[in-house]
Scaffold this active site. Structure first.
Site, PDB file in Angstrom:
ATOM      1  N   LEU A  93      38.525  42.302  40.510  1.00 43.54           N
ATOM      2  CA  LEU A  93      39.519  43.297  40.949  1.00 43.54           C
ATOM      3  C   LEU A  93      39.767  43.135  42.446  1.00 43.54           C
ATOM      4  CD1 LEU A  93      38.445  46.431  38.901  1.00 43.54           C
ATOM      5  CD2 LEU A  93      40.221  44.753  38.394  1.00 43.54           C
ATOM      6  N   HIS A  94      40.334  41.998  42.794  1.00 40.96           N
ATOM      7  CA  HIS A  94      40.647  41.677  44.181  1.00 40.96           C
ATOM      8  C   HIS A  94      42.107  41.294  44.280  1.00 40.96           C
ATOM      9  CE1 HIS A  94      36.402  41.727  45.166  1.00 40.96           C
ATOM     10  NE2 HIS A  94      36.194  41.024  44.060  1.00 40.96           N
ATOM     11  N   ALA A  95      42.675  41.471  45.458  1.00 38.83           N
ATOM     12  CA  ALA A  95      44.035  41.049  45.792  1.00 38.83           C
ATOM     13  C   ALA A  95      45.064  41.511  44.754  1.00 38.83           C
ATOM     14  CB  ALA A  95      44.085  39.546  46.015  1.00 38.83           C
ATOM     15  N   PRO A  98      45.279  41.515  41.336  1.00 34.34           N
ATOM     16  CA  PRO A  98      44.858  42.426  40.268  1.00 34.34           C
ATOM     17  C   PRO A  98      44.562  43.846  40.780  1.00 34.34           C
ATOM     18  CG  PRO A  98      43.786  40.309  39.988  1.00 34.34           C
ATOM     19  CD  PRO A  98      44.472  40.281  41.329  1.00 34.34           C
TER      20      PRO A  98
END
Length: 88
Positions: A14-16, A18
């Site tokens: 759950l980075h950038a 997403p």
């Protein structure tokens, strides 16, 4: 309080991108949704910063929670996003 246990499907966690997609979808819900990993305090799912500091990686299990009218439907929608490939 309704909860959903979901495995993060995005290859980058759950980075950038997403995180941005998930935060936008959570903000559009009629109830406040929180997300946490088993060993962490919950953060608001509508917060990109909160999602990124959560450190949820591909394959991690997260717990989504919400309360109020429409919580079940909102959790179903957000759980579907977390459990899908948001990288592409």
């Amino acid at each position: 309080m309704p909860e959903r246990h979901v495995t993060v499907a995005s290859k980058v966690g759950l980075h950038a991108r997403p995180a941005a997609m998930l935060a936008k979808a959570a903000a559009e819900q009629s109830v406040k949704i929180t997300i946490r990993k088993q060993e962490t305090e919950p953060v608001e799912a509508a917060s990109i910063l909160g999602l990124m500091t959560l450190g949820a990686e591909h394959g991690d299990q997260v717990v989504l929670a919400a309360e109020g009218e429409g919580a079940e439907e909102a959790l179903d929608h957000i759980a579907e996003l977390v459990g899908s490939e948001l990288d592409g």
